[in-house]
Design an enzyme around this catalytic site. Structure first.
Site, PDB file in Angstrom:
ATOM      1  N   ASN A   1      -7.886  -9.357  -1.692  1.00 53.02           N
ATOM      2  CA  ASN A   1      -6.997  -8.854  -0.873  1.00 53.02           C
ATOM      3  C   ASN A   1      -7.021  -9.245   0.698  1.00 53.02           C
ATOM      4  OD1 ASN A   1      -6.368  -7.810  -3.094  1.00 53.02           O
ATOM      5  ND2 ASN A   1      -6.893  -5.568  -2.320  1.00 53.02           N
TER       6      ASN A   1
ATOM      7  N   SER B   1       1.000  -1.233   0.122  1.00 49.69           N
ATOM      8  CA  SER B   1       0.034   0.087  -0.143  1.00 49.69           C
ATOM      9  C   SER B   1       0.923   1.123   0.127  1.00 49.69           C
ATOM     10  CB  SER B   1      -0.800  -0.007   1.300  1.00 49.69           C
ATOM     11  OG  SER B   1      -0.284   0.222   2.333  1.00 49.69           O
TER      12      SER B   1
ATOM     13  N   HIS C   1     -13.186  -2.447   4.534  1.00 51.71           N
ATOM     14  CA  HIS C   1     -12.097  -3.010   4.924  1.00 51.71           C
ATOM     15  C   HIS C   1     -11.986  -3.022   6.478  1.00 51.71           C
ATOM     16  CE1 HIS C   1     -10.158  -0.653   1.196  1.00 51.71           C
ATOM     17  NE2 HIS C   1      -9.768  -1.800   1.077  1.00 51.71           N
ATOM     18  N   GLY C   2     -11.208  -3.965   7.015  1.00 51.90           N
ATOM     19  CA  GLY C   2     -11.102  -4.158   8.427  1.00 51.90           C
ATOM     20  C   GLY C   2     -11.903  -5.317   8.744  1.00 51.90           C
TER      21      GLY C   2
ATOM     22  N   ASP D   1      -7.257   3.683  -7.590  1.00 47.13           N
ATOM     23  CA  ASP D   1      -8.713   3.652  -7.209  1.00 47.13           C
ATOM     24  C   ASP D   1      -9.136   5.091  -7.133  1.00 47.13           C
ATOM     25  OD1 ASP D   1     -10.751   3.654  -5.576  1.00 47.13           O
ATOM     26  OD2 ASP D   1      -9.611   2.878  -3.761  1.00 47.13           O
TER      27      ASP D   1
ATOM     28  N   GLU E   1      -8.910   1.845   6.060  1.00 42.91           N
ATOM     29  CA  GLU E   1      -7.564   1.075   5.747  1.00 42.91           C
ATOM     30  C   GLU E   1      -6.361   2.188   5.274  1.00 42.91           C
ATOM     31  OE1 GLU E   1      -6.311  -2.881   3.631  1.00 42.91           O
ATOM     32  OE2 GLU E   1      -6.662  -1.522   2.322  1.00 42.91           O
TER      33      GLU E   1
ATOM     34  N   ASP F   1      -1.231  -1.178  -4.272  1.00 42.14           N
ATOM     35  CA  ASP F   1      -2.650  -1.289  -3.717  1.00 42.14           C
ATOM     36  C   ASP F   1      -3.030   0.018  -3.882  1.00 42.14           C
ATOM     37  OD1 ASP F   1      -4.769  -2.412  -2.454  1.00 42.14           O
ATOM     38  OD2 ASP F   1      -4.124  -2.806  -0.633  1.00 42.14           O
ATOM     39  N   HIS F   2      -4.488   0.499  -3.444  1.00 41.55           N
ATOM     40  CA  HIS F   2      -5.043   1.580  -3.566  1.00 41.55           C
ATOM     41  C   HIS F   2      -4.294   2.661  -3.689  1.00 41.55           C
ATOM     42  CE1 HIS F   2      -8.876   0.066  -2.260  1.00 41.55           C
ATOM     43  NE2 HIS F   2      -8.290  -0.744  -1.598  1.00 41.55           N
TER      44      HIS F   2
ATOM     45  N   GLY G   1     -10.919  -8.720   2.046  1.00 44.38           N
ATOM     46  CA  GLY G   1     -11.227 -10.272   2.308  1.00 44.38           C
ATOM     47  C   GLY G   1     -11.393 -10.477   3.750  1.00 44.38           C
TER      48      GLY G   1
ATOM     49  N   GLU H   1     -10.868   0.338  -9.403  1.00 40.78           N
ATOM     50  CA  GLU H   1     -12.105   0.212  -8.422  1.00 40.78           C
ATOM     51  C   GLU H   1     -13.150   1.164  -8.815  1.00 40.78           C
ATOM     52  OE1 GLU H   1     -11.484  -0.399  -4.276  1.00 40.78           O
ATOM     53  OE2 GLU H   1     -13.192   0.615  -3.593  1.00 40.78           O
TER      54      GLU H   1
ATOM     55  N   HIS I   1     -11.963  -6.963  -2.499  1.00 40.28           N
ATOM     56  CA  HIS I   1     -11.292  -6.175  -1.460  1.00 40.28           C
ATOM     57  C   HIS I   1     -11.949  -6.270  -0.267  1.00 40.28           C
ATOM     58  CE1 HIS I   1      -8.461  -3.376  -3.608  1.00 40.28           C
ATOM     59  NE2 HIS I   1      -8.854  -3.905  -4.584  1.00 40.28           N
TER      60      HIS I   1
ATOM     61  N   THR J   1      -5.910  -7.030   7.048  1.00 44.83           N
ATOM     62  CA  THR J   1      -6.284  -6.884   8.545  1.00 44.83           C
ATOM     63  C   THR J   1      -5.934  -8.076   9.146  1.00 44.83           C
ATOM     64  OG1 THR J   1      -7.893  -5.407   7.951  1.00 44.83           O
ATOM     65  CG2 THR J   1      -7.879  -6.291  10.168  1.00 44.83           C
TER      66      THR J   1
HETATM   67 ZN   LIG Z   1      -8.876  -2.702  -0.643  1.00 42.90          ZN
END
Ligand SMILES: [Zn+2]
Length: 361
Positions: free
Chosen positions: A284, A61, A225-226, A143, A181, A108-109, A264, A173, A262, A287
């Protein structure tokens, strides 16, 4: 046929990335993309892939890249994120072949305000291409999901025109991943945006495919996310089938889209299975693997507490040395071991095990 009959070990670029994803889609499995922040975490991910005989996706990231370069560096112009992403890429390139697994090396993003980071990585790809005939990275994500659909597609297509000739895959995305995140907070976002419509996915496909077939789409299906309390997240991976069917009608080709999952972490096995059936080739996980890396270190520090208070002197005697307990190769290794286990679990959930060689029937 196994994956290694189709692509080589080491970092994949160009059409090899698509060949791997096509193989995964045809054989109904997906590959986890694990965020790494150091050589230690990257090595653990490679170790898991080697042990479980599977390809793997390693990603950094923007914040993880900066950490890779060192938190002591300034990052006001994304210079630490650029240097760290490049350092991570060179590290993975150097050791991946030793692990004998194909690796997709991905960033990533990248939101609009972080484009200088993207530009820095792309410059490194172009320079690497000049001397090696392939880019440094396999793949990058843009993204721009917070911008209008038109602007999102337009900026992506402009970048695609630079990425495609040097063989870099693009993940984009559309729709928004909720949660928080890496400093990006989407916890208050409008609910409708969390579920992408098939028409929007088609618009992306149509525009991108005029430039290259080497792209994937992270369409939102309630992803967050998370990891939160059960019940907070309403994932609808069955919606992904609608995107495939819509594109299928236009193209008369089965499951034409490469989709990305995303957020996951914390998903149920059933949700993951449905997503993979609907053409998800990459999921992905960040976390859960962060927590896994902590677990081994935490347990070691707690269990060996008596050996970690002084350099000399422990429960076995006042003159006993503790070097074999406080050496980072010992306690960091414990985190690597628990991370390896969690990466293997992600691979297993996605059907990404024992894939390198032809399977016995
Ligand atoms: Zn993501």
């Amino acid at each position: 046929m196994g994956v290694l009959d189709i692509v080589p070990a080491g970092v994949l670029t160009g059409d090899n990335v698509r060949k791997l994803f096509e193989y995964a889609k045809a054989n109904q499995f997906a590959i986890p993309a694990i965020n790494v922040t150091s050589s230690s975490t990257a090595n653990a991910v490679l170790e898991a892939a080697r042990d479980i005989k599977a390809p793997i996706i390693i990603q950094v990231s923007q914040g993880g890249s900066a950490y890779f370069a060192g938190k002591g560096l300034p990052n006001d112009k994304q210079q630490a994120s650029i240097a760290g992403a490049i350092a991570a890429a060179h590290h993975v390139r150097t050791v991946a072949k030793e692990y004998g697994v194909p690796v997709v090396l991905h960033s990533d993003h990248c939101a609009k305000k972080l484009l200088p980071w993207f530009d820095g990585m792309l410059k490194a790809d172009e320079e690497y291409f000049k001397s090696h005939g392939e880019p440094l990275f396999s793949s990058h994500m843009l993204d721009l999901s917070e911008e209008s659909k038109e602007e999102n597609i337009q900026i992506c297509v402009e970048y695609l025109k630079r990425l495609a000739p040097i063989g870099v895959w693009l993940e984009m995305e559309i729709g928004i991943t909720g949660g928080e995140e890496d400093g990006v907070d989407n916890t208050g976002v409008d609910n409708a945006k969390l579920y992408t419509q098939p028409e929007d996915v088609w618009d992306v496909y149509e525009a991108f495919s005029k430039v290259t077939p080497n792209f994937s789409i992270a369409a939102a299906f309630g992803n967050v996310h998370g990891v939160y309390k059960p019940g907070n997240v309403k994932l609808h991976p069955e919606l992904l089938n609608k995107h495939q069917l819509y594109a299928e009608q236009k193209l008369s080709k089965q499951k034409p889209l490469f989709l990305v999952f995303h957020g996951g972490s914390g998903s149920t096995k059933e949700e993951i299975k449905t997503a993979v059936e609907n053409g998800v080739v990459k999921m992905n996980v960040d976390t859960d693997t962060q927590f896994a890396y902590l677990a081994g270190i935490r347990d070691f520090i707690q269990n060996k507490s008596g050996y970690l208070q002084t350099q000399v002197g422990n429960p076995e005697g006042a003159d006993k040395p503790n070097k074999k307990y406080y050496d980072p190769r010992v306690w960091v290794r414990e985190g690597e071991k628990t991370l390896v286990v969690r990466v293997k679990e992600a691979c297993t959930d996605l059907g990404n095990t024992n894939r390198l060689f032809p399977r016995a029937i």
